[in-house]
Design a protein around this motif. Structure first.
Motif, mmCIF file in Angstrom:
data_model
loop_
_atom_site.group_PDB
_atom_site.id
_atom_site.type_symbol
_atom_site.label_atom_id
_atom_site.label_comp_id
_atom_site.label_asym_id
_atom_site.label_seq_id
_atom_site.Cartn_x
_atom_site.Cartn_y
_atom_site.Cartn_z
ATOM 1 N N ASP A 192 0.830 -1.214 0.000
ATOM 2 C CA ASP A 192 0.000 0.000 0.000
ATOM 3 C C ASP A 192 0.858 1.254 0.000
ATOM 4 O O ASP A 192 0.483 2.280 -0.575
ATOM 5 C CB ASP A 192 -0.936 0.005 1.211
ATOM 6 N N THR A 193 2.007 1.183 0.658
ATOM 7 C CA THR A 193 2.945 2.306 0.635
ATOM 8 C C THR A 193 3.408 2.576 -0.788
ATOM 9 O O THR A 193 3.490 3.737 -1.229
ATOM 10 C CB THR A 193 4.168 2.006 1.527
ATOM 11 N N VAL A 194 3.674 1.507 -1.514
ATOM 12 C CA VAL A 194 4.085 1.627 -2.921
ATOM 13 C C VAL A 194 2.976 2.255 -3.760
ATOM 14 O O VAL A 194 3.203 3.225 -4.494
ATOM 15 C CB VAL A 194 4.468 0.241 -3.488
ATOM 16 N N SER A 195 1.762 1.718 -3.647
ATOM 17 C CA SER A 195 0.639 2.222 -4.432
ATOM 18 C C SER A 195 0.331 3.679 -4.107
ATOM 19 O O SER A 195 0.037 4.486 -4.996
ATOM 20 C CB SER A 195 -0.606 1.367 -4.186
ATOM 21 N N THR A 196 0.395 4.009 -2.814
ATOM 22 C CA THR A 196 0.070 5.365 -2.385
ATOM 23 C C THR A 196 1.056 6.382 -2.939
ATOM 24 O O THR A 196 0.659 7.430 -3.478
ATOM 25 C CB THR A 196 0.037 5.447 -0.850
ATOM 26 N N ALA A 197 2.341 6.097 -2.817
ATOM 27 C CA ALA A 197 3.358 7.039 -3.295
ATOM 28 C C ALA A 197 3.264 7.225 -4.809
ATOM 29 O O ALA A 197 3.377 8.349 -5.317
ATOM 30 C CB ALA A 197 4.745 6.545 -2.908
ATOM 31 N N ALA A 198 3.041 6.127 -5.523
ATOM 32 C CA ALA A 198 2.903 6.222 -6.983
ATOM 33 C C ALA A 198 1.649 7.005 -7.349
ATOM 34 O O ALA A 198 1.661 7.840 -8.260
ATOM 35 C CB ALA A 198 2.852 4.825 -7.591
ATOM 36 N N GLN B 163 14.093 -0.964 -6.686
ATOM 37 C CA GLN B 163 13.294 -0.336 -7.738
ATOM 38 C C GLN B 163 12.707 -1.371 -8.688
ATOM 39 O O GLN B 163 11.582 -1.198 -9.192
ATOM 40 C CB GLN B 163 14.140 0.674 -8.514
ATOM 41 N N SER B 164 13.428 -2.453 -8.928
ATOM 42 C CA SER B 164 12.931 -3.485 -9.845
ATOM 43 C C SER B 164 11.654 -4.118 -9.318
ATOM 44 O O SER B 164 10.729 -4.416 -10.092
ATOM 45 C CB SER B 164 14.000 -4.561 -10.056
ATOM 46 N N VAL B 165 11.574 -4.321 -7.994
ATOM 47 C CA VAL B 165 10.376 -4.900 -7.381
ATOM 48 C C VAL B 165 9.202 -3.938 -7.491
ATOM 49 O O VAL B 165 8.084 -4.327 -7.839
ATOM 50 C CB VAL B 165 10.653 -5.252 -5.901
ATOM 51 N N VAL B 166 9.471 -2.683 -7.200
ATOM 52 C CA VAL B 166 8.434 -1.652 -7.275
ATOM 53 C C VAL B 166 7.925 -1.505 -8.705
ATOM 54 O O VAL B 166 6.712 -1.456 -8.959
ATOM 55 C CB VAL B 166 8.981 -0.310 -6.761
ATOM 56 N N ALA B 167 8.851 -1.456 -9.651
ATOM 57 C CA ALA B 167 8.482 -1.250 -11.054
ATOM 58 C C ALA B 167 7.644 -2.407 -11.581
ATOM 59 O O ALA B 167 6.684 -2.206 -12.334
ATOM 60 C CB ALA B 167 9.738 -1.076 -11.908
ATOM 61 N N GLU B 168 7.996 -3.623 -11.199
ATOM 62 C CA GLU B 168 7.246 -4.789 -11.678
ATOM 63 C C GLU B 168 5.791 -4.726 -11.228
ATOM 64 O O GLU B 168 4.867 -4.984 -12.015
ATOM 65 C CB GLU B 168 7.885 -6.076 -11.162
ATOM 66 N N PHE B 169 5.568 -4.390 -9.961
ATOM 67 C CA PHE B 169 4.205 -4.315 -9.448
ATOM 68 C C PHE B 169 3.434 -3.166 -10.080
ATOM 69 O O PHE B 169 2.311 -3.344 -10.570
ATOM 70 C CB PHE B 169 4.218 -4.156 -7.921
ATOM 71 N N LEU B 170 4.030 -1.976 -10.108
ATOM 72 C CA LEU B 170 3.316 -0.813 -10.638
ATOM 73 C C LEU B 170 3.044 -0.946 -12.136
ATOM 74 O O LEU B 170 2.050 -0.401 -12.632
ATOM 75 C CB LEU B 170 4.117 0.453 -10.362
ATOM 76 N N SER B 171 3.878 -1.660 -12.842
ATOM 77 C CA SER B 171 3.655 -1.845 -14.272
ATOM 78 C C SER B 171 2.347 -2.590 -14.525
ATOM 79 O O SER B 171 1.600 -2.274 -15.456
ATOM 80 C CB SER B 171 4.820 -2.609 -14.907
ATOM 81 N N GLY B 172 2.069 -3.589 -13.677
ATOM 82 C CA GLY B 172 0.832 -4.355 -13.817
ATOM 83 C C GLY B 172 -0.340 -3.754 -13.090
ATOM 84 O O GLY B 172 -1.506 -4.025 -13.419
ATOM 85 N N GLY B 173 -0.061 -2.946 -12.068
ATOM 86 C CA GLY B 173 -1.112 -2.253 -11.342
ATOM 87 C C GLY B 173 -1.759 -3.061 -10.231
ATOM 88 O O GLY B 173 -1.468 -4.248 -10.032
ATOM 89 N N ILE B 174 -2.665 -2.404 -9.523
ATOM 90 C CA ILE B 174 -3.342 -3.017 -8.387
ATOM 91 C C ILE B 174 -4.170 -4.229 -8.808
ATOM 92 O O ILE B 174 -4.439 -5.105 -7.996
ATOM 93 C CB ILE B 174 -4.211 -1.966 -7.664
ATOM 94 N N ARG B 175 -4.539 -4.304 -10.078
ATOM 95 C CA ARG B 175 -5.296 -5.474 -10.532
ATOM 96 C C ARG B 175 -4.502 -6.766 -10.368
ATOM 97 O O ARG B 175 -5.072 -7.855 -10.365
ATOM 98 C CB ARG B 175 -5.715 -5.299 -11.994
#
Length: 321
Positions: free
Chosen positions: A144-150, A209-221
């Motif tokens: 959630d910290t990742v999603s919120t900041a993005a 950053q690689s972990v963050v980027a992988e998740f955000l690329s696909g999104g919360i779905r």
């Protein structure tokens, strides 16, 4: 009324939909002098409803019924917390299968159980408990910290080219839900703008950053893939799977040491600093809405509010002992 033998109970629950046309995903269970519990069902990203209920509400209601059954059986007093939460998780899976729920149904759970002259506090997920108006027990997910900041960075970007605040919020939600790659493909964001969101989330979370980027690329779905997963973004969830103990709370405290118990869902972005009544929680909610309506400043969150929705369902049980 002698201390520790009875309760004065208040409860309040409100759907995120301001016109109340749809039920929220939070469910309350109250068995006076036995158990108090709040279950926060996860929002179904598909928006599907099954006979008038979302998958999150189905999960939360199933969990409440399971806890009520365990109360009758005496399971909540002494059974290991892992076993209790696994039984709840299994009940969620059964309920979802019975209703042919397409997206994995899941919920959090936070309970206060009266066990003789003691109280047992059990929690899994980000639904919180406050004891005596001071001691807060609430686990926050790093995902959630990742999603919120993005989201905050994307909201800032889109605000520069969109005038209507509701439009900005809904566009931001869609971007974070569908993922940054989809935003690039549709022309909503440039590659450079998505990199700014990834950098913000990396800095806020402290994750690679690689972990963050992988998740955000696909999104919360894609978030359900991290539920109960052995992963840097993994989090515990009552979703029918094998529950991990990440952030699990299991605390026993003498009733003689308790004056109040509050259980609240994370729709309350901020906790009142004085008072334990439902009215105090609502006053704090109103303050937050006034000071940071978009949830991009002092009270950051995965979603902001709009003219038709608050950022999340909110629920609180307050018990004076």
């Amino acid at each position: 009324m002698s201390k520790g033998t009875s309760m004065n109970i208040e409860a309040f629950s409100r759907s995120k939909y301001k016109n109340s046309t749809k039920p929220g995903d939070d469910v309350i269970l109250i068995e006076p002098d036995q158990v108090l519990a709040v279950f926060d069902g996860a929002t179904d990203p598909t928006g599907a409803f099954y006979n008038g209920e979302s998958s999150g509400r189905i999960a939360a209601r199933s969990a409440a019924r399971c806890v009520a059954d365990m109360l009758v059986r005496g399971t909540l007093d002494e059974a290991p917390a892992e076993m209790i939460f696994q039984e709840i998780s299994t009940s969620v899976k059964t309920a979802a299968q019975e209703r042919n729920v397409a997206h994995p149904a899941s919920t959090t759970a936070a309970l206060a159980v009266k066990c003789g002259d003691m109280y047992r506090i059990l929690a899994l997920g980000d639904t919180g408990v406050r004891l005596n108006g001071t001691k807060i027990l609430q686990h926050h997910k790093i995902i959630d910290t990742v999603s919120t900041a993005a989201r905050i960075q994307v909201h800032k970007t889109l605000s520069q080219r969109m005038d209507e605040s509701d439009d900005v919020e809904f566009a931001t939600r869609q971007t974070i839900f569908l993922g940054l790659e989809a935003a690039i493909e549709t022309g909503k964001l440039t590659r450079q703008e998505t990199e700014l969101a990834i950098q913000a989330a990396t800095q806020a979370s402290g994750l690679p950053q690689s972990v963050v980027a992988e998740f955000l690329s696909g999104g919360i779905r894609t978030q359900f893939h991290y539920a109960n997963a052995d992963h840097l973004l993994g989090f515990a969830s009552l979703n029918g799977g094998q529950v991990i103990a990440n952030g699990l709370t299991d605390l026993t405290i003498p009733a003689s040491e308790l004056e109040s118990i509050e259980i609240f869902s994370d729709g309350y972005i901020s906790i009142p600093t004085s008072g334990i009544r439902c009215a105090d929680w609502e006053a704090e909610f109103t303050r937050v809405e006034t000071e940071d309506f978009h949830k991009t400043g002092a009270f950051p969150a995965v979603k902001g509010s709009t003219s038709s929705e608050t950022c999340d369902d909110r629920t609180v049980i307050s018990a004076g002992i």
